[in-house]
Design a protein around this motif. Sequence first.
Motif, PDB file in Angstrom:
ATOM      1  N   GLY A 318      -2.810 -12.316  -3.635  1.00 13.79           N
ATOM      2  CA  GLY A 318      -3.732 -11.496  -2.650  1.00 13.79           C
ATOM      3  C   GLY A 318      -4.658 -10.477  -3.099  1.00 13.79           C
ATOM      4  O   GLY A 318      -5.046 -10.636  -4.096  1.00 13.79           O
ATOM      5  N   VAL A 319      -5.030  -9.633  -2.111  1.00 12.35           N
ATOM      6  CA  VAL A 319      -6.366  -8.816  -2.787  1.00 12.35           C
ATOM      7  C   VAL A 319      -5.868  -7.390  -2.480  1.00 12.35           C
ATOM      8  O   VAL A 319      -5.303  -6.913  -1.441  1.00 12.35           O
ATOM      9  N   VAL A 320      -6.159  -6.458  -3.607  1.00 13.01           N
ATOM     10  CA  VAL A 320      -5.774  -5.043  -3.548  1.00 13.01           C
ATOM     11  C   VAL A 320      -6.689  -4.418  -2.972  1.00 13.01           C
ATOM     12  O   VAL A 320      -7.992  -4.594  -3.295  1.00 13.01           O
ATOM     13  N   GLN A 321      -6.370  -3.508  -2.013  1.00 15.19           N
ATOM     14  CA  GLN A 321      -7.351  -2.669  -1.087  1.00 15.19           C
ATOM     15  C   GLN A 321      -7.603  -1.387  -1.686  1.00 15.19           C
ATOM     16  O   GLN A 321      -8.541  -0.821  -1.412  1.00 15.19           O
ATOM     17  N   ALA A 322      -6.526  -0.793  -2.528  1.00 11.22           N
ATOM     18  CA  ALA A 322      -6.502   0.376  -2.863  1.00 11.22           C
ATOM     19  C   ALA A 322      -5.315   0.767  -3.803  1.00 11.22           C
ATOM     20  O   ALA A 322      -4.352   0.227  -3.780  1.00 11.22           O
ATOM     21  N   ILE A 323      -5.897   1.842  -4.788  1.00 10.60           N
ATOM     22  CA  ILE A 323      -4.678   1.957  -5.669  1.00 10.60           C
ATOM     23  C   ILE A 323      -5.136   3.515  -5.939  1.00 10.60           C
ATOM     24  O   ILE A 323      -6.003   3.824  -6.278  1.00 10.60           O
ATOM     25  N   GLU A 324      -4.182   4.331  -5.807  1.00  9.65           N
ATOM     26  CA  GLU A 324      -4.137   5.760  -5.801  1.00  9.65           C
ATOM     27  C   GLU A 324      -3.119   6.480  -6.183  1.00  9.65           C
ATOM     28  O   GLU A 324      -1.998   6.059  -6.111  1.00  9.65           O
ATOM     29  N   PRO A 325      -3.328   7.877  -6.960  1.00  9.70           N
ATOM     30  CA  PRO A 325      -2.016   8.642  -7.422  1.00  9.70           C
ATOM     31  C   PRO A 325      -1.348   9.342  -6.266  1.00  9.70           C
ATOM     32  O   PRO A 325      -1.928   9.469  -5.553  1.00  9.70           O
TER      33      PRO A 325
END
Length: 424
Positions: A318-325
Amino acid sequence: MRLRIVALLTLLVLVLAACGDRSGDTTSAGPGGGPDDPPAPGTLDVEVIVLAEGVPPLDGPPGVRVFDPDDPEAAAALFVDPEAAGDALADADADADADLDGRTLLGGLVHEGCFSAGGVSVEVIDDAVVFHAEDLDDQEGEVECVRAVVTSALVSVATDDLPDGFDDEGPTEITEPTVPAPPDDDEVPGEVVLIDSARPEGDDVAGPGLVRDRIGYEALLGRYGSGEPDPAVLARLDSGADVLIADAVSGGCELPSDATVVRTDTDLALVLGYPPTDPDLACDEAVSALVVVAVSSAAVEGIETVGGDPADGPTGVGVVQAIEPLDRRAEPSAERFEGFPDLTLYPGLPDLDLGPIDAGAVRLVFVVEACQPDTAELVADLGSGTVRAEPQQSGPAVDCDALSPFLVIADMPAGHADLDPVTG
């Protein structure tokens, strides 16, 4: 005046009678036009003799072949039902309206996909003779198919319309179905590290592209169900000296036997080699394969695409759209959403501008513990039917006193939407 009108009407009737009714004449029908429409520039006037399910090619991308009408068995071998194809060829040879005198018999693969082709056109491109599929189902390329359908054709064209010398070398002369590669293509030195059968994917799913680290390597193998990572390959990736070029291919009854990497400007492509053709081998469906080649990291500088797809993604399923703390109170979790997730459930998350979800895809939301990651990969396990998110640092390693929770949002296409998200 009356005599002049009668004379004109009589002349008009004679002209119409001379033209005749050609509504049933399909021997000169071109793509997208009626039977009397002139062919488009480069498109040949063609008589379709057989258009039916074909035998998958065994030796890589097939070409258009010249066949001898006196050897119907060779031509009929293109098809799943050679007896019916042979009968149609015999009928065409005996039909006075379809006399093959002055015409050349061509045969080959027309289309390979989820649906059969409803027609075929023939075009001359740079002295190469090419078959084009016509009347494809509107769903072609929009759905994933378990079994590839091969459509092959036998057609006749006027010999004078073929490039000079096209059939001088006999009935098995092959003309490749694509325009020859530009002369400035450069071969990139590399080593094939994996050729393995793979789970088929739809044409709308981007290829894996470049793999630069061990997590990407694991995600690649998980995406196609290709077992555990090879320690020797892991060592090459960990050293930073090499990267992997990967692509999934489909076609033929056997796996490729070799692969070469070719660079054209900012694109890399794999040119596949296949074992010698076994004339007695037949198969019900085309084989899908994962091909992986290791090349030096320096060789991929400036590369933007691999086989036309983005070079740096997506490697996994898949495609990662966001990574946030997130707030430190968040616990590891994994959720699947058919639509937009309710992100208010995750404390400490800023407003995110996420794009729409593709048809048939699902949006996954993971809470993972990591040390200042800036990207992530989706790692699948097809055996267990699960997928997890693995956070990564793309830059220099950062030391952390303790791991912190991060939110990973990723979209998984329809072809893998049955996988269940799990925590690591």
